[in-house]
Design a protein around this motif. Sequence first.
Motif, PDB file in Angstrom:
ATOM      1  N   ASN A  12       0.825  -1.223   0.000  1.00  0.00           N
ATOM      2  CA  ASN A  12       0.000   0.000   0.000  1.00  0.00           C
ATOM      3  C   ASN A  12       0.850   1.259   0.000  1.00  0.00           C
ATOM      4  OD1 ASN A  12      -2.585  -1.262   0.071  1.00  0.00           O
ATOM      5  ND2 ASN A  12      -2.288  -1.663   2.257  1.00  0.00           N
ATOM      6  N   ASP A  13       2.147   1.112  -0.311  1.00  0.00           N
ATOM      7  CA  ASP A  13       3.037   2.285  -0.264  1.00  0.00           C
ATOM      8  C   ASP A  13       2.932   2.958   1.101  1.00  0.00           C
ATOM      9  OD1 ASP A  13       2.317   3.388  -3.690  1.00  0.00           O
ATOM     10  OD2 ASP A  13       3.584   1.767  -2.913  1.00  0.00           O
ATOM     11  N   SER A  14       2.750   2.142   2.151  1.00  0.00           N
ATOM     12  CA  SER A  14       2.508   2.713   3.490  1.00  0.00           C
ATOM     13  C   SER A  14       3.778   3.347   4.043  1.00  0.00           C
ATOM     14  CB  SER A  14       2.038   1.624   4.443  1.00  0.00           C
ATOM     15  OG  SER A  14       3.019   0.600   4.521  1.00  0.00           O
ATOM     16  N   GLN A 159       7.907   6.748  -5.260  1.00  0.00           N
ATOM     17  CA  GLN A 159       7.076   6.315  -6.383  1.00  0.00           C
ATOM     18  C   GLN A 159       5.870   5.532  -5.866  1.00  0.00           C
ATOM     19  OE1 GLN A 159       7.839   7.427  -9.254  1.00  0.00           O
ATOM     20  NE2 GLN A 159      10.008   7.882  -9.120  1.00  0.00           N
ATOM     21  N   ALA A 160       4.828   5.483  -6.694  1.00  0.00           N
ATOM     22  CA  ALA A 160       3.674   4.641  -6.363  1.00  0.00           C
ATOM     23  C   ALA A 160       4.001   3.215  -6.788  1.00  0.00           C
ATOM     24  CB  ALA A 160       2.449   5.159  -7.102  1.00  0.00           C
ATOM     25  N   ASP A 161       4.031   2.308  -5.824  1.00  0.00           N
ATOM     26  CA  ASP A 161       4.260   0.877  -6.097  1.00  0.00           C
ATOM     27  C   ASP A 161       5.527   0.615  -6.885  1.00  0.00           C
ATOM     28  OD1 ASP A 161       0.716   0.526  -6.797  1.00  0.00           O
ATOM     29  OD2 ASP A 161       1.814   0.483  -4.890  1.00  0.00           O
ATOM     30  N   GLU A 282      -6.696   2.418  -0.024  1.00  0.00           N
ATOM     31  CA  GLU A 282      -6.685   0.954  -0.077  1.00  0.00           C
ATOM     32  C   GLU A 282      -8.104   0.413  -0.001  1.00  0.00           C
ATOM     33  OE1 GLU A 282      -5.414   0.187   4.558  1.00  0.00           O
ATOM     34  OE2 GLU A 282      -5.135  -1.509   3.181  1.00  0.00           O
ATOM     35  N   SER A 283      -8.294  -0.784  -0.578  1.00  0.00           N
ATOM     36  CA  SER A 283      -9.594  -1.459  -0.513  1.00  0.00           C
ATOM     37  C   SER A 283      -9.620  -2.322   0.738  1.00  0.00           C
ATOM     38  CB  SER A 283      -9.775  -2.337  -1.750  1.00  0.00           C
ATOM     39  OG  SER A 283     -10.919  -3.139  -1.556  1.00  0.00           O
ATOM     40  N   ASP A 306       3.210  10.433   2.460  1.00  0.00           N
ATOM     41  CA  ASP A 306       3.554   9.789   1.182  1.00  0.00           C
ATOM     42  C   ASP A 306       2.450   9.861   0.138  1.00  0.00           C
ATOM     43  OD1 ASP A 306       5.150   7.168   3.137  1.00  0.00           O
ATOM     44  OD2 ASP A 306       5.913   9.113   2.476  1.00  0.00           O
ATOM     45  N   VAL A 307       1.181   9.891   0.579  1.00  0.00           N
ATOM     46  CA  VAL A 307       0.076   9.965  -0.403  1.00  0.00           C
ATOM     47  C   VAL A 307       0.231  11.201  -1.290  1.00  0.00           C
ATOM     48  CG1 VAL A 307      -2.412  10.558  -0.523  1.00  0.00           C
ATOM     49  CG2 VAL A 307      -1.640   8.560   0.776  1.00  0.00           C
TER      50      VAL A 307
END
Length: 329
Positions: A12-14, A159-161, A282-283, A306-307
């Motif tokens: 989740n790029d947490s 970066q995202a993922d 996140e789902s 980070d978001v």
Amino acid sequence: ETAQVTASPEQNDSEYLSPVTIGGQALTLDFDTGSADLWVFSNSLPSSDSAGHVTFDPSKSPTFTPYSGATWQIAYGDGSSATGSVGFDSVTIGGVTVAHQAVELADNLSGAFVQDTQNDGLLGLGFSTINTIQPQRQKTFFENIMPSLALPVFTANLQADASGTYTFGAIDTAQYSGPIHYTPIDSSAGFWQFTSPSYTIGSNGASVPCTTCSPAIADTGTSLVLLDDDVVSAYYAQVNGASQDQSQGGWVFPCSASLPGFGVAIGSGYTAMLTGQDVMYESLGGGVCYGGLQSNAGQGVQIFGDVLLRHYFAVFDGGAKRFGLAKKA
Ligand SMILES: CC[C@H](C)[C@H](NC(=O)[C@H](C)NC(=O)[C@@H](CCSC)NC[C@@H](N)Cc1ccccc1)C(=O)O
């Protein structure tokens, strides 16, 4: 000199983890501009706490020297905490070494850290006015290397993922395009802190003046964007079916909902925008989704984690005491 090191995302790029060598031992640490302590999982932790983590063992480091009698104890906004003893050792990041860096050895820490087995500790990139070492606080890795860097800066290109980059000592023109939008920072509270006088809801929305939106901090060690309650309520008022779910710890909405874009002012001259997709975090299952914009629980500071940061190239300028964002290359 300059240094570059990878920043690898957790699920989740947490959070983002980077390789650091301490006294010849390789650990992966969470580079955190929202704190100023460099602490590591150590062999003085009970094995129930350190299971799954790489631990630093000072007795195996030829260059470790104890800071006898010194202690540290830190608490974080998410309620997690850590405490322990202190020493000095050689710390190398991307080929750049601080020979005598204060290294804080955890001998007690909260559950959230224990469970996060990819994380072997934190490397604070905030200002040492909030370093928690007693009897004498110590400088951060960045403060120690700054005088020898070609430029007194570091940049975060998360970066995202995907694997991103922290760079020390240079602003790599290959990593961004267009202007860098700077704002002065006030480091007196120990953070990369600036004013955020407005916010924008919707990709074509008007910017809304906001007196409760300042100060804000850039925090690579926080997963989400934590906003003043008025702001986050105004945002989710535009999302069909959104609600605050205490059991999920924040704002949730049907995954089918369409999310408006959102932007925050970075100082008075620039608004950093996110798309609706960027806001989706996140789902949770069952068609319920959790947003990347959440409440700062009245902490009186907005935390740009980070978001937001992973959609920009971020410049932390320790020389000119300013923070800047640019579009990624
Ligand atoms: C509750 C403690 C308050 C927030 C305050 N502590 C702080 O401000 C500390 C230095 N910084 C933090 O708690 C936050 C910024 C809060 S702004 C008030 N940043 C660091 C955090 N993301 C590090 C982390 C990374 C991964 C897992 C958990 C935690 C204090 O000690 O007074």
